[in-house]
Enzyme design. Structure first.
Site, PDB file in Angstrom:
ATOM      1  N   GLY A 172     -46.390 -35.871 -26.223  1.00  0.00           N
ATOM      2  CA  GLY A 172     -46.466 -34.536 -26.786  1.00  0.00           C
ATOM      3  C   GLY A 172     -45.884 -34.529 -28.196  1.00  0.00           C
TER       4      GLY A 172
ATOM      5  N   GLN B 128     -42.583 -31.174 -35.806  1.00  0.00           N
ATOM      6  CA  GLN B 128     -42.073 -32.549 -35.785  1.00  0.00           C
ATOM      7  C   GLN B 128     -42.703 -33.419 -36.871  1.00  0.00           C
ATOM      8  OE1 GLN B 128     -42.614 -32.901 -31.273  1.00  0.00           O
ATOM      9  NE2 GLN B 128     -40.896 -34.260 -31.680  1.00  0.00           N
TER      10      GLN B 128
ATOM     11  N   CYS C  82     -37.845 -37.501 -26.788  1.00  0.00           N
ATOM     12  CA  CYS C  82     -38.448 -36.708 -27.861  1.00  0.00           C
ATOM     13  C   CYS C  82     -38.663 -37.621 -29.063  1.00  0.00           C
ATOM     14  CB  CYS C  82     -37.497 -35.563 -28.235  1.00  0.00           C
ATOM     15  SG  CYS C  82     -38.142 -34.487 -29.522  1.00  0.00           S
ATOM     16  N   LEU C  83     -39.839 -37.529 -29.678  1.00  0.00           N
ATOM     17  CA  LEU C  83     -40.127 -38.388 -30.828  1.00  0.00           C
ATOM     18  C   LEU C  83     -39.189 -38.096 -31.997  1.00  0.00           C
ATOM     19  CD1 LEU C  83     -44.038 -38.489 -30.781  1.00  0.00           C
ATOM     20  CD2 LEU C  83     -42.420 -40.185 -29.903  1.00  0.00           C
TER      21      LEU C  83
ATOM     22  N   HIS D  96     -41.225 -28.348 -22.972  1.00  0.00           N
ATOM     23  CA  HIS D  96     -40.506 -29.102 -24.010  1.00  0.00           C
ATOM     24  C   HIS D  96     -41.124 -28.842 -25.385  1.00  0.00           C
ATOM     25  CE1 HIS D  96     -38.608 -33.042 -25.494  1.00  0.00           C
ATOM     26  NE2 HIS D  96     -39.443 -32.708 -26.462  1.00  0.00           N
ATOM     27  N   GLU D  97     -42.463 -28.906 -25.460  1.00  0.00           N
ATOM     28  CA  GLU D  97     -43.130 -28.716 -26.751  1.00  0.00           C
ATOM     29  C   GLU D  97     -43.033 -27.266 -27.224  1.00  0.00           C
ATOM     30  OE1 GLU D  97     -43.764 -31.271 -28.376  1.00  0.00           O
ATOM     31  OE2 GLU D  97     -43.613 -32.628 -26.679  1.00  0.00           O
TER      32      GLU D  97
ATOM     33  N   HIS E 135     -39.924 -26.548 -29.021  1.00  0.00           N
ATOM     34  CA  HIS E 135     -39.909 -26.986 -30.430  1.00  0.00           C
ATOM     35  C   HIS E 135     -40.347 -25.855 -31.369  1.00  0.00           C
ATOM     36  CE1 HIS E 135     -38.853 -31.202 -30.564  1.00  0.00           C
ATOM     37  NE2 HIS E 135     -39.702 -31.518 -29.595  1.00  0.00           N
TER      38      HIS E 135
HETATM   39 NI    NI Z   1     -39.764 -33.276 -28.477  1.00  0.00          NI
END
Ligand code: NI
Length: 172
Positions: free
Chosen positions: A46, A51, A94-95, A136-137, A140
């Protein structure tokens, strides 16, 4: 298509509230292509627009975890309309917080209203890893990170670690 640079903790942009998208045009489609390329390259399941530095209410997903049967999903202007009382726990990453994983408890199932890449309104029910990933996304887009669900001790520790790494990179 091109791979975009990921925004990494403790970059302040990760705390920004992203803005609703008024419609889909050619530029946005191109941006979504870049997001998928960036997400698959990382690799991640995701990626939220912020991000890669764009404060737009948009994220890409693919929880299939297989290269041969990709299931790319674009979620625009999402809104959770229902959450189950039942909770589930997944180890999240998380990236924007590379190589850090912790268990997070969230509602096990949700209903989501959103716009797809053609800006058509859609509503789905999700459970399992998809429900976790969507939550989660979506966080963000509101400047919330999964580490916010951890104890203050754990959160402070990981923020400090990434702040130090960022400082080292600045000085290099
Ligand atoms: Ni994340």
């Amino acid at each position: 298509m091109s791979i975009r640079k990921l925004v990494i903790l403790p970059d302040a942009r990760l705390r920004q509230i992203s803005a609703p998208i008024p419609g889909v045009d050619k530029d946005l489609r191109r941006f979504v292509d870049d997001m998928f390329e960036t997400m698959y390259d990382a690799p991640g399941i995701g990626l939220a627009a912020i991000q890669v530095g764009e404060p737009k209410r948009l994220f890409t997903l693919d929880v299939s975890k297989r290269d041969d049967t990709r299931e790319p999903m674009v979620v625009i202007n999402p809104e959770i309309t229902w959450k189950s009382d039942e909770m589930s726990v997944y180890e999240e990453g998380c990236l924007s917080i590379p190589e850090y994983y912790e268990e997070v408890e969230r509602p096990a199932a949700i209903r989501l209203k959103y716009r797809d890449i053609d800006f058509n309104e859609r509503e789905i029910e999700a459970d399992g890893i998809l429900a976790t990933c969507i939550q989660h996304e979506l966080d963000h887009l509101n400047g919330v990170l999964f580490i916010d669900y951890l104890s203050k001790l754990k959160r402070d520790r990981v923020i400090k670690k990434f702040a130090k790494a960022a400082k080292r990179e600045d000085e290099a």
